[in-house]
Design a protein around this motif. Structure first.
Motif, PDB file in Angstrom:
ATOM      1  N   GLU A 254       0.824  -1.217   0.000  1.00 31.04           N
ATOM      2  CA  GLU A 254       0.000   0.000   0.000  1.00 31.04           C
ATOM      3  C   GLU A 254       0.848   1.253   0.000  1.00 31.04           C
ATOM      4  N   ALA A 255       2.172   1.119   0.218  1.00 24.92           N
ATOM      5  CA  ALA A 255       3.034   2.291   0.269  1.00 24.92           C
ATOM      6  C   ALA A 255       3.626   2.633  -1.086  1.00 24.92           C
TER       7      ALA A 255
ATOM      8  N   LEU B 214       2.994   6.271  -2.220  1.00 22.59           N
ATOM      9  CA  LEU B 214       3.382   7.305  -1.264  1.00 22.59           C
ATOM     10  C   LEU B 214       4.284   8.310  -1.973  1.00 22.59           C
TER      11      LEU B 214
ATOM     12  N   VAL C 103       9.347  10.302   6.738  1.00 29.57           N
ATOM     13  CA  VAL C 103       9.018   9.197   7.639  1.00 29.57           C
ATOM     14  C   VAL C 103      10.253   8.359   7.941  1.00 29.57           C
TER      15      VAL C 103
ATOM     16  N   LEU D  64       6.374   7.974  16.824  1.00 27.53           N
ATOM     17  CA  LEU D  64       4.938   8.271  16.796  1.00 27.53           C
ATOM     18  C   LEU D  64       4.607   9.316  15.738  1.00 27.53           C
TER      19      LEU D  64
ATOM     20  N   ALA E 273       6.310   9.831  13.018  1.00 30.57           N
ATOM     21  CA  ALA E 273       6.458   9.154  11.731  1.00 30.57           C
ATOM     22  C   ALA E 273       5.230   8.307  11.410  1.00 30.57           C
ATOM     23  N   SER E 274       4.694   7.613  12.407  1.00 31.80           N
ATOM     24  CA  SER E 274       3.514   6.778  12.178  1.00 31.80           C
ATOM     25  C   SER E 274       2.297   7.631  11.833  1.00 31.80           C
TER      26      SER E 274
ATOM     27  N   LEU F 175       2.767   8.912   8.241  1.00 29.70           N
ATOM     28  CA  LEU F 175       2.593   7.862   7.240  1.00 29.70           C
ATOM     29  C   LEU F 175       1.121   7.535   7.026  1.00 29.70           C
ATOM     30  N   PHE F 176       0.383   7.319   8.133  1.00 27.62           N
ATOM     31  CA  PHE F 176      -1.016   6.929   7.959  1.00 27.62           C
ATOM     32  C   PHE F 176      -1.866   8.095   7.483  1.00 27.62           C
TER      33      PHE F 176
ATOM     34  N   HIS G 213      -4.567   9.096  16.300  1.00 30.20           N
ATOM     35  CA  HIS G 213      -4.753   8.370  17.548  1.00 30.20           C
ATOM     36  C   HIS G 213      -3.442   7.997  18.230  1.00 30.20           C
ATOM     37  N   GLU G 214      -2.288   8.201  17.553  1.00 28.59           N
ATOM     38  CA  GLU G 214      -1.010   7.948  18.224  1.00 28.59           C
ATOM     39  C   GLU G 214      -0.720   8.978  19.309  1.00 28.59           C
TER      40      GLU G 214
END
Lengths: 93, 124
Positions: free
Chosen positions: B3-4, B7, B15, B58, B60-61, B64-65, B75-76
């Motif tokens: 899925e990336a 990007l 990221v 966090l 980076a996450s 990315l999302f 939500h992180e």
């Protein structure tokens, strides 16, 4: 291109986090006193949480995020209980 | 990692940099936990992992999302808030327990209690 960059950097980050967990496991196993072992366990919880977050970034699912949240909660409770035990000799008085 | 593939390159570079900085600082902190000499030096080292390491991974996450799903995924922040609140509490509890144990055993390399904290029966 971007998928390759991301894949390699997450792999290197996971290797680094695994080495960090190995360092804390050495401190946990061979710490000279009890407070060193508790500190090593607390650091091991944080490192495991970060490793789960990188697994979640690799797989793209939010399931790993919930596991990381639960691990950080349990790590807090465990370290507070162990520090209380070192201080007073019992957890619930 | 399929899925990336769509990007954009700037997001992938950002990221990657954040993840590598976070993991590297966590490794430095854990190595300091292994290498430093005294317990009171050692207790400072893992906070590198729980401040910059957690923050970098966090962010980076989240980035990315958010880029992959084209909507803010925040939500992180829950983990960041929780780690920021609980790490000082646990480490202060642990340091006070270690100081109490060292003082009870009469080790010479810990500072003595302040005079206003000593109960009045002990200093005539």
């Amino acid at each position: 291109m971007s998928a390759t960059i991301l894949n390699w950097s997450i792999t290197i980050a996971q290797i680094m986090l695994g080495m960090a967990m190995l360092c804390t496991i050495f401190r946990l196993a061979g710490g000279p006193r009890a407070q060193d072992r508790v500190l090593g366990l607390d650091t091991l919880y944080v490192n495991a949480m970060l490793l789960l977050l990188t697994f979640g970034m690799r797989s793209g699912s939010t399931l790993y995020f919930e596991a990381a949240l639960v691990i950080s909660l349990l790590g807090f409770v465990a370290t507070v209980a162990l520090a209380k035990f070192l201080m007073r000799g019992e957890v619930i008085e | 990692m399929s899925e990336a593939a769509d990007l954009p390159l700037w997001a992938a570079l950002l990221v990657s940099a954040l993840v590598l900085v976070g993991a590297g600082l966590t490794l430095i902190g854990s190595y300091g936990l292994l290498r430093l000499e005294r317990f009171y030096d050692r207790i400072h080292a893992p906070t590198l992992g729980s401040s910059w390491g957690t923050g970098g991974i966090l962010v980076a996450s989240m980035l990315l999302f958010s880029v992959l799903q084209t909507r803010p995924v925040l939500h992180e922040i829950l983990i960041a808030l929780f780690v920021t609140v609980t790490t000082p509490v646990t480490l202060m509890l642990l340091a006070r327990a270690a100081l109490y144990r060292d003082r009870t055993e009469g080790n010479a390399d810990v500072p003595p209690m302040l005079s206003k904290d000593v109960p009045p029966t002990q200093n005539p």
